[in-house]
Design an enzyme around this catalytic site. Sequence first.
Site, PDB file in Angstrom:
ATOM      1  N   PRO A  12       0.767  -1.245   0.000  1.00 38.09           N
ATOM      2  CA  PRO A  12       0.000   0.000   0.000  1.00 38.09           C
ATOM      3  C   PRO A  12       0.797   1.294   0.000  1.00 38.09           C
ATOM      4  CG  PRO A  12       0.072  -0.935   2.185  1.00 38.09           C
ATOM      5  CD  PRO A  12       0.796  -1.902   1.298  1.00 38.09           C
ATOM      6  N   ASP A  35       3.664   1.349 -11.913  1.00 36.24           N
ATOM      7  CA  ASP A  35       2.856   2.563 -12.014  1.00 36.24           C
ATOM      8  C   ASP A  35       3.074   3.439 -10.793  1.00 36.24           C
ATOM      9  OD1 ASP A  35       1.163   1.278 -10.111  1.00 36.24           O
ATOM     10  OD2 ASP A  35       0.212   0.230 -11.782  1.00 36.24           O
ATOM     11  N   LYS A  56      -0.618   5.065 -14.241  1.00 33.98           N
ATOM     12  CA  LYS A  56      -2.009   5.409 -14.481  1.00 33.98           C
ATOM     13  C   LYS A  56      -2.454   6.365 -13.399  1.00 33.98           C
ATOM     14  CE  LYS A  56      -3.789   1.263 -15.117  1.00 33.98           C
ATOM     15  NZ  LYS A  56      -4.878   0.305 -15.162  1.00 33.98           N
ATOM     16  N   GLY A  87       0.450  -1.289  -7.335  1.00 35.77           N
ATOM     17  CA  GLY A  87       0.177  -0.827  -5.977  1.00 35.77           C
ATOM     18  C   GLY A  87      -0.819  -1.737  -5.281  1.00 35.77           C
ATOM     19  N   GLY A  88      -0.642  -1.934  -3.985  1.00 33.33           N
ATOM     20  CA  GLY A  88      -1.576  -2.754  -3.210  1.00 33.33           C
ATOM     21  C   GLY A  88      -1.560  -4.189  -3.677  1.00 33.33           C
ATOM     22  N   ASP A  89      -2.731  -4.716  -3.976  1.00 37.45           N
ATOM     23  CA  ASP A  89      -2.852  -6.074  -4.495  1.00 37.45           C
ATOM     24  C   ASP A  89      -3.295  -6.000  -5.960  1.00 37.45           C
ATOM     25  OD1 ASP A  89      -3.248  -9.127  -3.779  1.00 37.45           O
ATOM     26  OD2 ASP A  89      -4.901  -8.502  -5.089  1.00 37.45           O
ATOM     27  N   MET A 165     -10.692   4.955  -4.545  1.00 35.25           N
ATOM     28  CA  MET A 165     -10.897   5.931  -5.634  1.00 35.25           C
ATOM     29  C   MET A 165     -12.144   6.763  -5.417  1.00 35.25           C
ATOM     30  SD  MET A 165      -9.934   3.446  -8.849  1.00 35.25           S
ATOM     31  CE  MET A 165     -10.636   1.955  -8.154  1.00 35.25           C
ATOM     32  N   ALA A 194      -1.716   6.296   2.933  1.00 34.10           N
ATOM     33  CA  ALA A 194      -1.656   5.383   4.070  1.00 34.10           C
ATOM     34  C   ALA A 194      -0.350   4.602   4.087  1.00 34.10           C
ATOM     35  CB  ALA A 194      -2.833   4.409   3.990  1.00 34.10           C
TER      36      ALA A 194
END
Length: 459
Positions: A12, A35, A56, A87-89, A165, A194
Site C-alpha cells: 500500500p 505505475d 495510471k 500498488g496494493g494487491d 478511488m 496510508a
Amino acid sequence: MTGKVYLVGAGPGDPDLITVKGRDVLQRAGVVLYDNLAAHELLDLAPCAERIYVGKKKSDHSMPQTEISQLLIAKAREHAVVVRLKGGDPFIFGRGGEELEALHDAAIDYEVIPGVTSALGMAACTGVPLTHREHTSSVSFVTGHDPSKIDWSRVGHSETLVIYMGLSSAADIASRLIAAGRAPHTPALVVQRATTPRQHTVRTDLASLAEAVKPLKPPATIVIGEVAALGDKLDWFARRPLHNKTIVLLRAPEQSSESAHALRSRGAHVIEAPVIALEAIDFAVPDLAAYDWLLFTSANAVRFFFAQIPDTRRVTPRVMAIGPATAAALREYRIVADAVGEGVAENLQGLSGRVLLPRAAVARDVIPGVEVLPVYRNVVPPGAAEKIAAIAHADFIVFTSSSTVKNFLALDGRRLLDAGARAISIGPATSETLRAHGIVIAAEANPHTFDGVIDAIIR
Ligand code: SAH
C-alpha cells in the site's frame, strides 16, 4: 524461449510492506513495469533491470490497458523474469485480471504474487479494525470510480464500507448512502497516503464527508462505519515520535541504511543523500609489536585498518577507542579496548610510549606524539550534488562527521538550512566544524552515537 511474467502486489505505500516472495522476484527481474502507486524505493531492489513506467493516474492514462498487456507479452519474449508491479494487491481494483487474461491467451507463463491492499494497510496504520465483534461482522470493498453503477441500497447496509478511488465522488457517494438509509452521523475516516511517513487522516461522518475530503488529493481511501470512530485511541502510527518529519542523512552509504531504518521505524521520512564515500587506502602493514598503543578515533578507522590485518590475534599493543561506536566496531574483530575515551585531546596524555593512529587521510595530519597511518579517505560520491539539489524540504539534517559538514556545504546544501532545516550534530568535533561555518546547532547527540542522534532529534 519466453520468460515468465509475475504480477506482483507492491503493497500500500510503505516499501517494506511488499511480500518476501515479491521482493525476491523483483531482485531477479530483467524488466519491471510499474505505475505511480508502487513505492519507488522498490525499484532499487532491481538496479539492473529495465524500468518502464506505465503509470495510471485518473487524469492522464499514460498507457492504455491493452497496450500494457501487449508490452508485457513483448517483454516476456525478451526477458526470463518480467515483473508487473502494482500498488496494493493486483486483484483489488488493479485490473490484474485483464492483464492475466491477455497473458493466458498469448500462452505466456505467469504467476500472481499478492500484496497488502490499501484497505488493510490503512486499517493497520490508523488502528481502525475493519471488523469488530461489537460493531461489525462484514466489510465491503467498493470502487468510487462511478457511483451510479453501484446498488447502494445493498452495499449501504454492509456495516464497514471501504471506498477506493472515492475522493472526487465522495459527495455523491455520501448522499446516495444516506438516501439508502445509512445514518448521516455514521462515522467516516479518510486516509491519504496510508502506511507512508506522509500518512494523513481525517475523521468525519457521512454528513460532512463531502466537505472533509475537499483539501485532499489521491491516493486516499475512505472508511464508513462504526469502526471508523475507533481509531482515535489506537492511532499508534501517527503517534510515533518522528511521524511526518523529513530527515536528511548525509553519511556514507555503508552506514546510512541502518541509520535510516532506525529513523523510519520511528515514523520519519528519511532522505538518504550520502555526501561522503569511504575509499580504502592500501597501506604497508606496520610491525605492530613495535607500538605500545593503537588509537582508534572512529569505527571506520577500525574497519579499514583490520580489513588489511591478516590476524587480529597478533595485535599486541594496547588499544584505546574514542567513543562507544568505535569500541563496538573493535568488538566485531574480537578486540576489547583497554581504554575507552570521550575525546582525543584529553586522552592523549594518558598514552605513553609509541602510539599508532590509523585514520582517514586528511590535510592537517599532525598530532604531536602519535604516528598517523592513513587507512581510508573520504571522497564525494558521484551523484551527490544531484541528490542534494533534489531535496525540496527538510526538517532535520544529520551531520555525523566534519567531512559531512564540509561536503554538504560544498554541494550547496546551505539553502536547506536557510529554509529552516535544523542541524543535528553527532558530537563535539562535528559541532566545532558546524560552528566554524556559522551553522546553528539545534541539538548535539549525547552519547555521540547514532542512537544519541535519534534521541537528540526527538528531544
Ligand atoms: N490495487 C490497489 C488499488 C488501486 S486503485 C490496492 O490494492 O490497494 C487506487 C486506489 O487505491 C486509490 O484511489 C486509493 O483509494 C487506494 N490507495 C492506493 N494507495 C493508497 C494509499 N497509500 N493510501 C490510501 N489509499 C490508497
